[in-house]
Structures are given as C-alpha cells and as structure tokens.
Design a protein around this motif. Structure first.
Motif, PDB file in Angstrom:
ATOM      1  N   ARG A   6     -20.224  -1.157 -83.708  1.00  0.00           N
ATOM      2  CA  ARG A   6     -21.656  -1.462 -83.842  1.00  0.00           C
ATOM      3  C   ARG A   6     -22.256  -0.890 -85.114  1.00  0.00           C
ATOM      4  O   ARG A   6     -22.968  -1.597 -85.833  1.00  0.00           O
ATOM      5  CB  ARG A   6     -22.438  -0.909 -82.642  1.00  0.00           C
ATOM      6  CG  ARG A   6     -22.071  -1.527 -81.320  1.00  0.00           C
ATOM      7  CD  ARG A   6     -22.724  -0.817 -80.161  1.00  0.00           C
ATOM      8  NE  ARG A   6     -22.424   0.609 -80.210  1.00  0.00           N
ATOM      9  CZ  ARG A   6     -23.116   1.536 -79.580  1.00  0.00           C
ATOM     10  NH1 ARG A   6     -24.160   1.210 -78.864  1.00  0.00           N
ATOM     11  NH2 ARG A   6     -22.787   2.798 -79.669  1.00  0.00           N
ATOM     12  N   LYS A   7     -21.987   0.374 -85.409  1.00  0.00           N
ATOM     13  CA  LYS A   7     -22.599   1.008 -86.575  1.00  0.00           C
ATOM     14  C   LYS A   7     -22.116   0.369 -87.869  1.00  0.00           C
ATOM     15  O   LYS A   7     -22.906   0.115 -88.782  1.00  0.00           O
ATOM     16  CB  LYS A   7     -22.313   2.514 -86.582  1.00  0.00           C
ATOM     17  CG  LYS A   7     -23.107   3.273 -85.536  1.00  0.00           C
ATOM     18  CD  LYS A   7     -22.691   4.716 -85.493  1.00  0.00           C
ATOM     19  CE  LYS A   7     -23.757   5.589 -86.107  1.00  0.00           C
ATOM     20  NZ  LYS A   7     -23.453   7.024 -85.939  1.00  0.00           N
ATOM     21  N   ILE A  10     -23.792  -3.023 -88.180  1.00  0.00           N
ATOM     22  CA  ILE A  10     -25.203  -2.860 -88.550  1.00  0.00           C
ATOM     23  C   ILE A  10     -25.321  -2.536 -90.039  1.00  0.00           C
ATOM     24  O   ILE A  10     -26.105  -3.148 -90.755  1.00  0.00           O
ATOM     25  CB  ILE A  10     -25.877  -1.767 -87.693  1.00  0.00           C
ATOM     26  CG1 ILE A  10     -26.087  -2.272 -86.261  1.00  0.00           C
ATOM     27  CG2 ILE A  10     -27.216  -1.330 -88.303  1.00  0.00           C
ATOM     28  CD1 ILE A  10     -26.520  -1.201 -85.271  1.00  0.00           C
ATOM     29  N   ILE A  14     -25.729  -6.630 -90.686  1.00  0.00           N
ATOM     30  CA  ILE A  14     -27.007  -6.926 -90.037  1.00  0.00           C
ATOM     31  C   ILE A  14     -28.181  -6.425 -90.871  1.00  0.00           C
ATOM     32  O   ILE A  14     -29.078  -7.196 -91.216  1.00  0.00           O
ATOM     33  CB  ILE A  14     -27.039  -6.363 -88.599  1.00  0.00           C
ATOM     34  CG1 ILE A  14     -25.983  -7.074 -87.745  1.00  0.00           C
ATOM     35  CG2 ILE A  14     -28.424  -6.524 -87.990  1.00  0.00           C
ATOM     36  CD1 ILE A  14     -25.765  -6.468 -86.372  1.00  0.00           C
ATOM     37  N   MET A  15     -28.192  -5.136 -91.184  1.00  0.00           N
ATOM     38  CA  MET A  15     -29.324  -4.595 -91.951  1.00  0.00           C
ATOM     39  C   MET A  15     -29.453  -5.204 -93.348  1.00  0.00           C
ATOM     40  O   MET A  15     -30.555  -5.570 -93.737  1.00  0.00           O
ATOM     41  CB  MET A  15     -29.257  -3.078 -92.032  1.00  0.00           C
ATOM     42  CG  MET A  15     -29.865  -2.404 -90.853  1.00  0.00           C
ATOM     43  SD  MET A  15     -29.997  -0.634 -91.158  1.00  0.00           S
ATOM     44  CE  MET A  15     -30.746  -0.140 -89.621  1.00  0.00           C
ATOM     45  N   CYS A  33     -32.159  -4.562 -84.657  1.00  0.00           N
ATOM     46  CA  CYS A  33     -31.001  -3.681 -84.494  1.00  0.00           C
ATOM     47  C   CYS A  33     -30.979  -3.059 -83.103  1.00  0.00           C
ATOM     48  O   CYS A  33     -29.908  -2.953 -82.490  1.00  0.00           O
ATOM     49  CB  CYS A  33     -30.987  -2.601 -85.575  1.00  0.00           C
ATOM     50  SG  CYS A  33     -30.581  -3.226 -87.209  1.00  0.00           S
ATOM     51  N   PHE A  36     -29.673  -5.630 -80.731  1.00  0.00           N
ATOM     52  CA  PHE A  36     -28.224  -5.742 -80.890  1.00  0.00           C
ATOM     53  C   PHE A  36     -27.515  -4.608 -80.148  1.00  0.00           C
ATOM     54  O   PHE A  36     -26.526  -4.837 -79.449  1.00  0.00           O
ATOM     55  CB  PHE A  36     -27.876  -5.721 -82.376  1.00  0.00           C
ATOM     56  CG  PHE A  36     -26.403  -5.662 -82.659  1.00  0.00           C
ATOM     57  CD1 PHE A  36     -25.610  -6.789 -82.522  1.00  0.00           C
ATOM     58  CD2 PHE A  36     -25.814  -4.477 -83.071  1.00  0.00           C
ATOM     59  CE1 PHE A  36     -24.249  -6.731 -82.774  1.00  0.00           C
ATOM     60  CE2 PHE A  36     -24.465  -4.406 -83.332  1.00  0.00           C
ATOM     61  CZ  PHE A  36     -23.672  -5.540 -83.184  1.00  0.00           C
ATOM     62  N   ILE A  37     -28.021  -3.392 -80.288  1.00  0.00           N
ATOM     63  CA  ILE A  37     -27.439  -2.237 -79.603  1.00  0.00           C
ATOM     64  C   ILE A  37     -27.537  -2.408 -78.086  1.00  0.00           C
ATOM     65  O   ILE A  37     -26.570  -2.158 -77.360  1.00  0.00           O
ATOM     66  CB  ILE A  37     -28.119  -0.933 -80.079  1.00  0.00           C
ATOM     67  CG1 ILE A  37     -27.780  -0.683 -81.551  1.00  0.00           C
ATOM     68  CG2 ILE A  37     -27.723   0.256 -79.213  1.00  0.00           C
ATOM     69  CD1 ILE A  37     -28.655   0.364 -82.232  1.00  0.00           C
ATOM     70  N   LEU A  55     -30.525   4.946 -87.615  1.00  0.00           N
ATOM     71  CA  LEU A  55     -30.986   3.602 -87.970  1.00  0.00           C
ATOM     72  C   LEU A  55     -31.953   3.661 -89.154  1.00  0.00           C
ATOM     73  O   LEU A  55     -31.819   2.889 -90.110  1.00  0.00           O
ATOM     74  CB  LEU A  55     -31.663   2.920 -86.782  1.00  0.00           C
ATOM     75  CG  LEU A  55     -30.762   2.445 -85.651  1.00  0.00           C
ATOM     76  CD1 LEU A  55     -31.604   1.980 -84.466  1.00  0.00           C
ATOM     77  CD2 LEU A  55     -29.838   1.334 -86.119  1.00  0.00           C
ATOM     78  N   GLN A  58     -30.137   4.681 -92.395  1.00  0.00           N
ATOM     79  CA  GLN A  58     -29.289   3.578 -92.848  1.00  0.00           C
ATOM     80  C   GLN A  58     -30.138   2.481 -93.491  1.00  0.00           C
ATOM     81  O   GLN A  58     -29.783   1.948 -94.536  1.00  0.00           O
ATOM     82  CB  GLN A  58     -28.485   3.009 -91.673  1.00  0.00           C
ATOM     83  CG  GLN A  58     -27.461   1.993 -92.074  1.00  0.00           C
ATOM     84  CD  GLN A  58     -26.347   2.590 -92.907  1.00  0.00           C
ATOM     85  OE1 GLN A  58     -25.983   3.752 -92.770  1.00  0.00           O
ATOM     86  NE2 GLN A  58     -25.792   1.789 -93.803  1.00  0.00           N
TER      87      GLN A  58
END
Length: 96
Positions: A6-7, A10, A14-15, A33, A36-37, A55, A58
């Motif tokens: 996941r991280k 992301i 994603i980010m 996000c 998504f989590i 988050l 990041q």
C-alpha cells in the motif's frame, strides 16, 4: 485496495497522479488515499496502520519534488512483486 504494498503504491503512483497530474488539493488527495487504505483493509484484510503524519509528509515530498507517476515498465523492473500484486487485483473478478 491491494493486499500488500500500500505505501509503495501510494508513494509511487497514487499521490503523484492525484497531486501533480490531476492537481487535486491536499485534502482531496489525502481523502482518496484514506479510501484506498480502507478498501485494502475491507477487501484484502490488510489493516495495518498507516499514519496520517506519513501521508502528509509523503504528499509534501511528492509535491516539492514534482514526482511523476512511475511507468509500468519501471514498476515491473524495480518492484516486480508490487507489479504482480497489481496485476492480480486488476484481473480478479471482484475488480470488474
């Protein structure tokens, strides 16, 4: 959501996509996000905590460095395990 990675997903895809391509606000990016989590927990049992502070830091890094979304080719080269997870999730009947 995904069962693992996941991280990395992301931070790599994603980010950068939401923040630097779609130009969404910080609040919108963080909300997506979080969804998504939550989906990763609900659909795959991957419920380990990802802290809000991670988050936010990041997202700050993604914006300041102008990160772009990782290409599929680079994803497969550098993170083959993550690429295979994504392929499985996309091909699963539940994703349809």
């Amino acid at each position: 959501g995904v069962p693992d990675g996941r991280k990395r997903l992301i931070g790599l895809a994603i980010m950068p996509y939401l923040a630097n391509y779609l130009k969404l606000t910080d609040g919108e990016v963080l909300a997506i996000c979080r969804e998504f989590i939550e989906a990763s927990c609900r659909n795959h049992g991957n419920c380990r905590k990802i802290y809000e502070s991670w988050l936010r830091s990041q997202l700050r890094l993604v914006r300041e460095q102008g990160y772009r979304v990782i290409s599929l080719r680079k994803l497969k080269e550098k993170y083959p395990d993550l690429a295979s997870i994504i392929d499985r999730v996309i091909q699963s009947p539940e994703a349809q």
